[in-house]
Design a protein around this motif. Structure first.
Motif, short mmCIF file in Angstrom:
data_model
loop_
_atom_site.label_atom_id
_atom_site.label_comp_id
_atom_site.label_asym_id
_atom_site.label_seq_id
_atom_site.Cartn_x
_atom_site.Cartn_y
_atom_site.Cartn_z
N HIS A 67 -4.47 -2.59 60.90
CA HIS A 67 -5.79 -2.71 60.66
C HIS A 67 -6.18 -2.03 62.18
N SER B 130 -17.57 -1.23 67.43
CA SER B 130 -17.94 -1.86 66.00
C SER B 130 -18.81 -1.00 65.34
N ASN B 131 -19.61 -0.18 66.05
CA ASN B 131 -20.58 0.39 65.10
C ASN B 131 -20.39 2.07 65.11
N SER C 59 -14.15 -7.85 67.80
CA SER C 59 -14.72 -8.82 66.58
C SER C 59 -14.01 -8.63 65.34
N SER C 60 -13.72 -7.21 65.20
CA SER C 60 -13.19 -6.79 63.73
C SER C 60 -11.66 -7.29 63.88
N ASP D 102 -17.93 -9.39 71.30
CA ASP D 102 -17.60 -8.00 71.63
C ASP D 102 -18.69 -7.36 72.15
N HIS E 169 -6.98 -1.73 68.50
CA HIS E 169 -8.31 -1.45 69.08
C HIS E 169 -8.29 0.03 68.87
N ASN F 27 -11.69 -11.07 63.20
CA ASN F 27 -12.17 -11.31 61.60
C ASN F 27 -10.91 -11.09 60.82
N PHE F 28 -10.07 -10.09 61.42
CA PHE F 28 -8.91 -9.74 60.21
C PHE F 28 -7.83 -10.67 60.21
N GLY G 133 -9.76 -1.75 64.83
CA GLY G 133 -11.04 -2.27 64.78
C GLY G 133 -11.40 -2.83 66.16
N SER G 134 -12.60 -2.98 66.17
CA SER G 134 -13.08 -3.69 67.57
C SER G 134 -12.44 -5.09 67.68
#
Ligand code: 13P
Ligand code: SF4
Length: 330
Positions: free
Chosen positions: A231, A150-151, A236-237, A60, A218, A240-241, A233-234
């Motif tokens: 869920h 993501s941050n 990458s998130s 990402d 996203h 992972n999910f 998230g970015s």
């Protein structure tokens, strides 16, 4: 090829248009050039699968910036969009940073021209500026700290609660972060043309058709879409999910390129791209990301063009908020 011709092509098309021998094994050639030139290929999750598979690193926006900060290669080949390659150049001013197509832009970055943003910022002299990495280097020069999807929460929360903040350019991500942190950041009115196009009605119909599917999104999507998501998230998130979830089926509201990694990581699970409002087009494809191709990658590595060029002044100013983000994200 003559230098002048290359320049003309880059100006007109954004890439060098050279006839390639159809017998040429492009993947082998790209790998050969990579070794010969000590180059590293960084690809974003949104580009075509074959361009993800050939990369030294796929990730990402944050992971790619971190990889760019660490690399010891002489040439960084950025298979993504312009602002990502620009970020890599700002972190590595002495390295050559090239991308397959100079016209691979971003609607979010384009939504915030530097002069307009300067006027906007002047209205809030006591505010700090957080800019989403999807913006131009010029805008980054007017920024206190950069963030990615993501941050973003962590970056916002790195400021004391009473700090007045501007968030630019993505209003959807900004709204979402306001909602989960209880902040009241002033938002620039920008959005991603891909993530804004998801159709709430068609997503609900798809969820009815697949009651066993989990819907994930996203944070660049609009609020009604996010409200439906199990869920958020970015890229990458989200990746992972789907690996950690017990569900076997997912409806995915982000650019379709990420499905390649999801399918690779979970070959037995089913991934359905969320539908957009336009029934006639593949709107969950980012037309900028999809300007990248294996042919253009090969040509760009052969000629080491198009190259990211930035003034020393822009690099010096834009580097500060990017390095700050990398420090906070450690
Ligand atoms: P991430 O890579 O942070 O998930 O952002 C997605 C995006 O829109 C990149 O253009
Ligand atoms: Fe920009 Fe949206 Fe494309 Fe990402 S998906 S590069 S935010 S236009």
């Amino acid at each position: 090829m003559e230098k002048l011709l290359i320049q003309e092509m880059l100006e007109e098309k954004g890439y060098i248009d050279e006839k390639i021998d159809p017998k040429l094994k492009l993947v082998e050639e790209i790998n050969r050039l990579k070794k010969e030139k000590n180059a590293v290929i960084l690809s974003h999750y949104y580009v075509d699968g074959e361009l993800q598979d050939i990369a030294d690193f796929v990730g990402d926006s944050l992971q790619l910036a971190q990889a760019a900060a660490k690399t010891e290669a002489d040439i960084i080949v950025f298979v993504g969009v312009h602002f990502m390659a620009e970020t890599a150049k700002i972190i590595n001013p002495s390295k050559k940073v090239i991308l397959p197509d100079l016209k691979a832009g971003c609607s979010l970055a384009e939504s915030a021209p530097a002069e307009k943003f300067a006027e906007f910022k002047a209205k809030y002299p006591d505010h700090k500026v957080i800019s989403y990495i999807n913006c131009t280097a010029d805008l980054k020069t007017m920024t206190d700290i950069v963030c990615t999807s993501s941050n973003a929460k962590k970056i916002v929360e790195s400021f004391p609660k009473d700090t007045k903040l501007i968030f630019a350019p993505d209003k959807n991500l900004g709204n979402y972060i306001n909602s989960i942190t209880g902040r009241d950041m002033v938002l620039w009115d920008g959005a991603c043309m891909v993530h804004e196009k998801f159709s709430i009605e068609r997503i609900i119909n798809l969820m009815d058709e697949h009651p066993d599917a989990e819907f994930i999104a996203h944070p660049e999507c609009e609020k009604p879409v996010l409200l439906l998501a199990k869920h958020i998230g970015s890229t990458s998130s989200l990746l992972n999910f789907v690996q950690e979830s017990d569900a076997r089926k997912f409806i995915v509201a982000t650019e379709s390129g990420i499905l390649h990694q999801m399918q690779k990581a979970c070959p037995d699970k089913l991934f359905i791209p969320a539908p957009s409002t336009d029934e006639t087009c593949a709107c969950s494809d980012c037309s900028y990301m999809k300007l990248n191709s294996l042919q253009k990658l090969y040509i760009c590595m052969k000629y080491e063009q198009p190259e990211i060029q930035l003034s020393a002044e822009v690099i010096e100013k834009a580097k500060v908020p990017i390095i700050r983000m990398l420090e906070v994200s450690k």
